[in-house]
Design a protein around this motif. Sequence first.
Motif, PDB file in Angstrom:
ATOM      1  N   PRO A 251      -1.839  46.105 -33.725  1.00 24.24           N
ATOM      2  CA  PRO A 251      -2.380  45.888 -35.075  1.00 24.24           C
ATOM      3  C   PRO A 251      -2.881  47.190 -35.696  1.00 24.24           C
ATOM      4  O   PRO A 251      -3.410  48.055 -35.007  1.00 24.24           O
ATOM      5  CB  PRO A 251      -3.519  44.903 -34.840  1.00 24.24           C
ATOM      6  N   THR A 252      -2.711  47.304 -36.981  1.00 24.97           N
ATOM      7  CA  THR A 252      -3.176  48.499 -37.685  1.00 24.97           C
ATOM      8  C   THR A 252      -4.696  48.475 -37.812  1.00 24.97           C
ATOM      9  O   THR A 252      -5.321  47.420 -37.920  1.00 24.97           O
ATOM     10  CB  THR A 252      -2.557  48.546 -39.107  1.00 24.97           C
ATOM     11  N   GLY A 253      -5.269  49.660 -37.753  1.00 20.04           N
ATOM     12  CA  GLY A 253      -6.709  49.781 -37.864  1.00 20.04           C
ATOM     13  C   GLY A 253      -7.444  49.547 -36.574  1.00 20.04           C
ATOM     14  O   GLY A 253      -8.680  49.578 -36.542  1.00 20.04           O
ATOM     15  N   VAL A 254      -6.731  49.279 -35.508  1.00 21.67           N
ATOM     16  CA  VAL A 254      -7.336  49.060 -34.196  1.00 21.67           C
ATOM     17  C   VAL A 254      -6.752  50.105 -33.242  1.00 21.67           C
ATOM     18  O   VAL A 254      -5.544  50.364 -33.248  1.00 21.67           O
ATOM     19  CB  VAL A 254      -7.068  47.637 -33.671  1.00 21.67           C
ATOM     20  N   GLY A 255      -7.614  50.689 -32.415  1.00 18.79           N
ATOM     21  CA  GLY A 255      -7.167  51.776 -31.561  1.00 18.79           C
ATOM     22  C   GLY A 255      -6.416  51.335 -30.323  1.00 18.79           C
ATOM     23  O   GLY A 255      -5.736  52.152 -29.689  1.00 18.79           O
ATOM     24  N   PHE A 256      -6.519  50.056 -29.957  1.00 18.59           N
ATOM     25  CA  PHE A 256      -5.894  49.595 -28.715  1.00 18.59           C
ATOM     26  C   PHE A 256      -4.903  48.468 -28.995  1.00 18.59           C
ATOM     27  O   PHE A 256      -5.111  47.635 -29.886  1.00 18.59           O
ATOM     28  CB  PHE A 256      -6.958  49.117 -27.729  1.00 18.59           C
ATOM     29  N   ALA A 257      -3.842  48.456 -28.187  1.00 13.33           N
ATOM     30  CA  ALA A 257      -2.806  47.433 -28.322  1.00 13.33           C
ATOM     31  C   ALA A 257      -3.193  46.179 -27.534  1.00 13.33           C
ATOM     32  O   ALA A 257      -3.949  46.248 -26.552  1.00 13.33           O
ATOM     33  CB  ALA A 257      -1.470  47.968 -27.825  1.00 13.33           C
ATOM     34  N   LYS A 258      -2.671  45.055 -28.000  1.00 11.98           N
ATOM     35  CA  LYS A 258      -2.831  43.789 -27.269  1.00 11.98           C
ATOM     36  C   LYS A 258      -1.544  43.554 -26.471  1.00 11.98           C
ATOM     37  O   LYS A 258      -0.479  43.321 -27.056  1.00 11.98           O
ATOM     38  CB  LYS A 258      -3.093  42.637 -28.221  1.00 11.98           C
ATOM     39  N   ILE A 259      -1.658  43.595 -25.149  1.00 18.97           N
ATOM     40  CA  ILE A 259      -0.488  43.482 -24.283  1.00 18.97           C
ATOM     41  C   ILE A 259      -0.728  42.350 -23.279  1.00 18.97           C
ATOM     42  O   ILE A 259      -1.764  42.324 -22.606  1.00 18.97           O
ATOM     43  CB  ILE A 259      -0.213  44.798 -23.535  1.00 18.97           C
ATOM     44  N   ILE A 260       0.227  41.444 -23.205  1.00 17.43           N
ATOM     45  CA  ILE A 260       0.127  40.282 -22.305  1.00 17.43           C
ATOM     46  C   ILE A 260       1.206  40.396 -21.242  1.00 17.43           C
ATOM     47  O   ILE A 260       2.374  40.683 -21.530  1.00 17.43           O
ATOM     48  CB  ILE A 260       0.276  38.960 -23.086  1.00 17.43           C
ATOM     49  N   LEU A 261       0.787  40.165 -19.992  1.00 14.02           N
ATOM     50  CA  LEU A 261       1.715  40.153 -18.856  1.00 14.02           C
ATOM     51  C   LEU A 261       1.838  38.738 -18.296  1.00 14.02           C
ATOM     52  O   LEU A 261       0.878  37.957 -18.349  1.00 14.02           O
ATOM     53  CB  LEU A 261       1.228  41.075 -17.737  1.00 14.02           C
ATOM     54  N   LYS A 262       3.000  38.461 -17.733  1.00 16.63           N
ATOM     55  CA  LYS A 262       3.186  37.245 -16.944  1.00 16.63           C
ATOM     56  C   LYS A 262       3.191  37.645 -15.482  1.00 16.63           C
ATOM     57  O   LYS A 262       3.988  38.487 -15.068  1.00 16.63           O
ATOM     58  CB  LYS A 262       4.500  36.553 -17.296  1.00 16.63           C
ATOM     59  N   PRO A 263       2.299  37.067 -14.661  1.00 11.99           N
ATOM     60  CA  PRO A 263       2.254  37.457 -13.229  1.00 11.99           C
ATOM     61  C   PRO A 263       3.599  37.225 -12.550  1.00 11.99           C
ATOM     62  O   PRO A 263       4.267  36.213 -12.784  1.00 11.99           O
ATOM     63  CB  PRO A 263       1.165  36.556 -12.643  1.00 11.99           C
ATOM     64  N   THR A 264       3.981  38.170 -11.704  1.00 10.70           N
ATOM     65  CA  THR A 264       5.222  37.993 -10.941  1.00 10.70           C
ATOM     66  C   THR A 264       5.010  37.067  -9.742  1.00 10.70           C
ATOM     67  O   THR A 264       5.956  36.432  -9.273  1.00 10.70           O
ATOM     68  CB  THR A 264       5.739  39.355 -10.447  1.00 10.70           C
ATOM     69  N   ALA A 265       3.794  36.993  -9.225  1.00 12.64           N
ATOM     70  CA  ALA A 265       3.503  36.092  -8.103  1.00 12.64           C
ATOM     71  C   ALA A 265       3.585  34.641  -8.570  1.00 12.64           C
ATOM     72  O   ALA A 265       3.239  34.322  -9.717  1.00 12.64           O
ATOM     73  CB  ALA A 265       2.119  36.388  -7.541  1.00 12.64           C
ATOM     74  N   HIS A 266       4.031  33.773  -7.688  1.00 14.41           N
ATOM     75  CA  HIS A 266       4.119  32.342  -7.995  1.00 14.41           C
ATOM     76  C   HIS A 266       2.752  31.694  -7.690  1.00 14.41           C
ATOM     77  O   HIS A 266       2.575  31.025  -6.664  1.00 14.41           O
ATOM     78  CB  HIS A 266       5.230  31.689  -7.181  1.00 14.41           C
ATOM     79  N   LEU A 267       1.829  31.884  -8.591  1.00 11.99           N
ATOM     80  CA  LEU A 267       0.440  31.499  -8.318  1.00 11.99           C
ATOM     81  C   LEU A 267       0.262  29.994  -8.167  1.00 11.99           C
ATOM     82  O   LEU A 267      -0.598  29.545  -7.412  1.00 11.99           O
ATOM     83  CB  LEU A 267      -0.459  32.022  -9.449  1.00 11.99           C
ATOM     84  N   ASN A 268       1.041  29.206  -8.875  1.00  9.74           N
ATOM     85  CA  ASN A 268       0.853  27.753  -8.839  1.00  9.74           C
ATOM     86  C   ASN A 268       1.890  27.044  -7.982  1.00  9.74           C
ATOM     87  O   ASN A 268       1.987  25.823  -7.990  1.00  9.74           O
ATOM     88  CB  ASN A 268       0.893  27.179 -10.260  1.00  9.74           C
ATOM     89  N   ARG A 269       2.686  27.820  -7.205  1.00 10.52           N
ATOM     90  CA  ARG A 269       3.711  27.197  -6.369  1.00 10.52           C
ATOM     91  C   ARG A 269       3.662  27.650  -4.921  1.00 10.52           C
ATOM     92  O   ARG A 269       4.133  26.948  -4.033  1.00 10.52           O
ATOM     93  CB  ARG A 269       5.108  27.484  -6.933  1.00 10.52           C
ATOM     94  N   THR A 270       3.130  28.820  -4.667  1.00  8.08           N
ATOM     95  CA  THR A 270       3.149  29.373  -3.320  1.00  8.08           C
ATOM     96  C   THR A 270       2.230  28.590  -2.394  1.00  8.08           C
ATOM     97  O   THR A 270       1.103  28.267  -2.762  1.00  8.08           O
ATOM     98  CB  THR A 270       2.725  30.850  -3.339  1.00  8.08           C
ATOM     99  N   GLN A 271       2.719  28.292  -1.180  1.00 11.69           N
ATOM    100  CA  GLN A 271       1.916  27.615  -0.164  1.00 11.69           C
ATOM    101  C   GLN A 271       1.497  28.547   0.965  1.00 11.69           C
ATOM    102  O   GLN A 271       0.510  28.297   1.647  1.00 11.69           O
ATOM    103  CB  GLN A 271       2.703  26.433   0.429  1.00 11.69           C
ATOM    104  N   GLN A 272       2.254  29.614   1.152  1.00 12.00           N
ATOM    105  CA  GLN A 272       1.949  30.591   2.191  1.00 12.00           C
ATOM    106  C   GLN A 272       1.840  31.967   1.569  1.00 12.00           C
ATOM    107  O   GLN A 272       2.627  32.316   0.679  1.00 12.00           O
ATOM    108  CB  GLN A 272       3.025  30.577   3.279  1.00 12.00           C
ATOM    109  N   VAL A 273       0.880  32.747   2.023  1.00 13.20           N
ATOM    110  CA  VAL A 273       0.619  34.052   1.454  1.00 13.20           C
ATOM    111  C   VAL A 273       0.495  35.080   2.570  1.00 13.20           C
ATOM    112  O   VAL A 273       0.413  34.735   3.754  1.00 13.20           O
ATOM    113  CB  VAL A 273      -0.671  34.034   0.598  1.00 13.20           C
ATOM    114  N   LEU A 274       0.465  36.349   2.160  1.00 20.12           N
ATOM    115  CA  LEU A 274       0.284  37.448   3.100  1.00 20.12           C
ATOM    116  C   LEU A 274      -1.092  38.068   2.895  1.00 20.12           C
ATOM    117  O   LEU A 274      -1.429  38.497   1.789  1.00 20.12           O
ATOM    118  CB  LEU A 274       1.351  38.525   2.880  1.00 20.12           C
ATOM    119  N   LEU A 275      -1.866  38.065   3.950  1.00 18.74           N
ATOM    120  CA  LEU A 275      -3.088  38.868   3.976  1.00 18.74           C
ATOM    121  C   LEU A 275      -2.713  40.232   4.548  1.00 18.74           C
ATOM    122  O   LEU A 275      -2.055  40.293   5.589  1.00 18.74           O
ATOM    123  CB  LEU A 275      -4.139  38.204   4.869  1.00 18.74           C
ATOM    124  N   MET A 276      -3.122  41.284   3.884  1.00 17.71           N
ATOM    125  CA  MET A 276      -2.704  42.600   4.377  1.00 17.71           C
ATOM    126  C   MET A 276      -3.884  43.550   4.485  1.00 17.71           C
ATOM    127  O   MET A 276      -4.906  43.392   3.828  1.00 17.71           O
ATOM    128  CB  MET A 276      -1.614  43.186   3.487  1.00 17.71           C
TER     129      MET A 276
END
Length: 309
Positions: A251-276
């Motif tokens: 937007p004009t007159g604002v110093g910062f952009a509005k940027i939206i990302l979609k997570p690559t992780a399957h947050l609402n479907r994954t049943q098993q994860v990696l702890l590292m």
Amino acid sequence: MSHGGFVIRLFFKRGSWPNLRAFVYLVLALLIMFSDHYSLRFQKFHDKLSIIVLPIQMLVDAPIKTVHWLAITISTQKDLLAENAELKAQALFLKSQLQKLLALEKENKNLRQLLESKPYIGGKTVVAQLLAVDLDPTLQQVILDKGRRDKVYVGQPVLDPYGIMGQIIQVGFLTSKMLMITDTHSAVPVEDYRTNMRAIAVGSGQIDQLFLINVPNTSDVQVGDLFVSSGLGLRFPIGYPVGVVTQVEKPTGVGFAKIILKPTAHLNRTQQVLLMWPEQAALKPDVMQQLQNGKVGAIHESPKHRGNS
């Protein structure tokens, strides 16, 4: 005639010559059987008699046959019902086994994907299972089946085969709580895979959105850019996917952009994860110490600089 009748009456009189009567009966029976077998007259008589007796035989046999048929029918029906019940039980068991096999196949696929992602992250990893999801819509938190017994620690990164899911915020002896990257309290240092521009991805409170904060309007960020973890802060592994840009507004007159990302992780479907356990995490105490020493040195040097000036 009167003499013959007297003899017959005397012969059949009760108590007279019982052995002789039995012998006479036997002789008569043999004569009748012989005549029935070899005499044509007796055979014709026998045939006529069998025609007369047949309805009586059928009438006598009908209840016996009916009872026998009913017994067979009832027995067969019971057998069929028992066999049907057994087949239904077997079908249910096979269906349950099939569902179990499908679940195992899916679980094995997830495990293969997790193990395939391991070479890209480095450091020690352990597979964990999701036990529960926080039902509060304002929170993006889940419970895992690994805890202090498994050397889990607060701040530990959690991944799935597709991207960073979050970090551990609470540890019990057997379980731990993970804060998803989409939670409003989450912040992940990231960089644009295309341009290497660094930024911070924060949670929006929605399961499918992240925000990039403090990105200048002049930055070269495009829809479709992949942002990966930068490794700054020594918490998350370097170069692991975080999200893909879905919206860019400047937007004009604002110093910062509005940027939206979609997570690559399957947050609402994954049943098993990696702890590292990231390799660079071992450097964190030294880095923090150097940063602290740098601050102290700057404080001590600033009066000298002012005096010299």
